[in-house]
Design a protein around this motif. Structure first.
Motif, PDB file in Angstrom:
ATOM      1  N   GLU A   1      -2.736  13.268 -19.415  1.00 22.11           N
ATOM      2  CA  GLU A   1      -2.117  13.300 -18.096  1.00 22.11           C
ATOM      3  C   GLU A   1      -1.874  11.869 -17.627  1.00 22.11           C
ATOM      4  O   GLU A   1      -2.760  11.021 -17.717  1.00 22.11           O
ATOM      5  CB  GLU A   1      -3.023  14.030 -17.109  1.00 22.11           C
ATOM      6  CG  GLU A   1      -3.096  15.513 -17.374  1.00 22.11           C
ATOM      7  CD  GLU A   1      -3.766  16.265 -16.239  1.00 22.11           C
ATOM      8  OE1 GLU A   1      -3.734  15.753 -15.102  1.00 22.11           O
ATOM      9  OE2 GLU A   1      -4.303  17.333 -16.505  1.00 22.11           O
ATOM     10  N   PRO A   2      -0.676  11.594 -17.126  1.00 21.78           N
ATOM     11  CA  PRO A   2      -0.399  10.222 -16.676  1.00 21.78           C
ATOM     12  C   PRO A   2      -1.139   9.913 -15.378  1.00 21.78           C
ATOM     13  O   PRO A   2      -1.316  10.763 -14.524  1.00 21.78           O
ATOM     14  CB  PRO A   2       1.117  10.226 -16.450  1.00 21.78           C
ATOM     15  CG  PRO A   2       1.454  11.647 -16.206  1.00 21.78           C
ATOM     16  CD  PRO A   2       0.472  12.466 -17.005  1.00 21.78           C
ATOM     17  N   ASN A   3      -1.593   8.698 -15.266  1.00 21.55           N
ATOM     18  CA  ASN A   3      -2.238   8.274 -14.028  1.00 21.55           C
ATOM     19  C   ASN A   3      -1.319   7.291 -13.311  1.00 21.55           C
ATOM     20  O   ASN A   3      -0.496   6.626 -13.929  1.00 21.55           O
ATOM     21  CB  ASN A   3      -3.621   7.664 -14.301  1.00 21.55           C
ATOM     22  CG  ASN A   3      -3.554   6.562 -15.312  1.00 21.55           C
ATOM     23  OD1 ASN A   3      -2.497   6.188 -15.766  1.00 21.55           O
ATOM     24  ND2 ASN A   3      -4.708   6.026 -15.679  1.00 21.55           N
ATOM     25  N   PRO A   4      -1.428   7.153 -12.010  1.00 24.71           N
ATOM     26  CA  PRO A   4      -0.504   6.288 -11.260  1.00 24.71           C
ATOM     27  C   PRO A   4      -0.615   4.811 -11.616  1.00 24.71           C
ATOM     28  O   PRO A   4       0.336   4.072 -11.443  1.00 24.71           O
ATOM     29  CB  PRO A   4      -0.892   6.513  -9.803  1.00 24.71           C
ATOM     30  CG  PRO A   4      -1.741   7.721  -9.775  1.00 24.71           C
ATOM     31  CD  PRO A   4      -2.299   7.910 -11.143  1.00 24.71           C
ATOM     32  N   GLU A   5      -1.756   4.360 -12.123  1.00 18.41           N
ATOM     33  CA  GLU A   5      -1.906   2.943 -12.453  1.00 18.41           C
ATOM     34  C   GLU A   5      -1.055   2.560 -13.661  1.00 18.41           C
ATOM     35  O   GLU A   5      -0.540   1.452 -13.756  1.00 18.41           O
ATOM     36  CB  GLU A   5      -3.372   2.605 -12.743  1.00 18.41           C
ATOM     37  CG  GLU A   5      -4.286   2.712 -11.541  1.00 18.41           C
ATOM     38  CD  GLU A   5      -4.806   4.116 -11.324  1.00 18.41           C
ATOM     39  OE1 GLU A   5      -4.809   4.899 -12.285  1.00 18.41           O
ATOM     40  OE2 GLU A   5      -5.181   4.432 -10.186  1.00 18.41           O
ATOM     41  N   SER A   6      -0.914   3.476 -14.626  1.00 18.24           N
ATOM     42  CA  SER A   6      -0.176   3.133 -15.833  1.00 18.24           C
ATOM     43  C   SER A   6       1.326   3.337 -15.674  1.00 18.24           C
ATOM     44  O   SER A   6       2.100   2.846 -16.494  1.00 18.24           O
ATOM     45  CB  SER A   6      -0.668   3.975 -17.011  1.00 18.24           C
ATOM     46  OG  SER A   6      -0.330   5.335 -16.800  1.00 18.24           O
ATOM     47  N   ALA A   7       1.738   4.051 -14.657  1.00 17.30           N
ATOM     48  CA  ALA A   7       3.163   4.290 -14.453  1.00 17.30           C
ATOM     49  C   ALA A   7       3.778   3.085 -13.751  1.00 17.30           C
ATOM     50  O   ALA A   7       3.433   2.760 -12.627  1.00 17.30           O
ATOM     51  CB  ALA A   7       3.372   5.551 -13.631  1.00 17.30           C
ATOM     52  N   GLY A   8       4.667   2.426 -14.435  1.00 15.56           N
ATOM     53  CA  GLY A   8       5.330   1.266 -13.845  1.00 15.56           C
ATOM     54  C   GLY A   8       6.566   1.691 -13.072  1.00 15.56           C
ATOM     55  O   GLY A   8       7.018   2.828 -13.149  1.00 15.56           O
ATOM     56  N   ALA A   9       7.116   0.765 -12.322  1.00 14.76           N
ATOM     57  CA  ALA A   9       8.345   1.049 -11.582  1.00 14.76           C
ATOM     58  C   ALA A   9       9.505   1.083 -12.575  1.00 14.76           C
ATOM     59  O   ALA A   9       9.697   0.159 -13.368  1.00 14.76           O
ATOM     60  CB  ALA A   9       8.566  -0.012 -10.517  1.00 14.76           C
TER      61      ALA A   9
END
Length: 55
Positions: free
Chosen positions: A36-44
């Motif tokens: 599951e993706p976490n918000p810290e690893s998702a870049g703009a």
């Protein structure tokens, strides 16, 4: 016409929904995804330029 008699089909429908709600739904709800993706690893994300011709 026997297909217009709702008695056996209503019982089958109710029984199938009871089986679905009692057995399958808890298994589906406890399923978790391993990555599951976490918000810290998702870049703009940068938008791509519009390269289609205007005609």
């Amino acid at each position: 016409m026997p297909q217009l008699n709702p008695s056996p089909w209503l019982n089958i429908l109710i029984f199938s929904w009871v089986v679905f709600l009692a057995l399958l739904l808890p298994k589906i709800l406890t399923h978790n995804f391993p990555y599951e993706p976490n918000p810290e690893s998702a870049g703009a994300l940068e938008p791509l330029p519009w390269i289609w011709p205007w005609h």
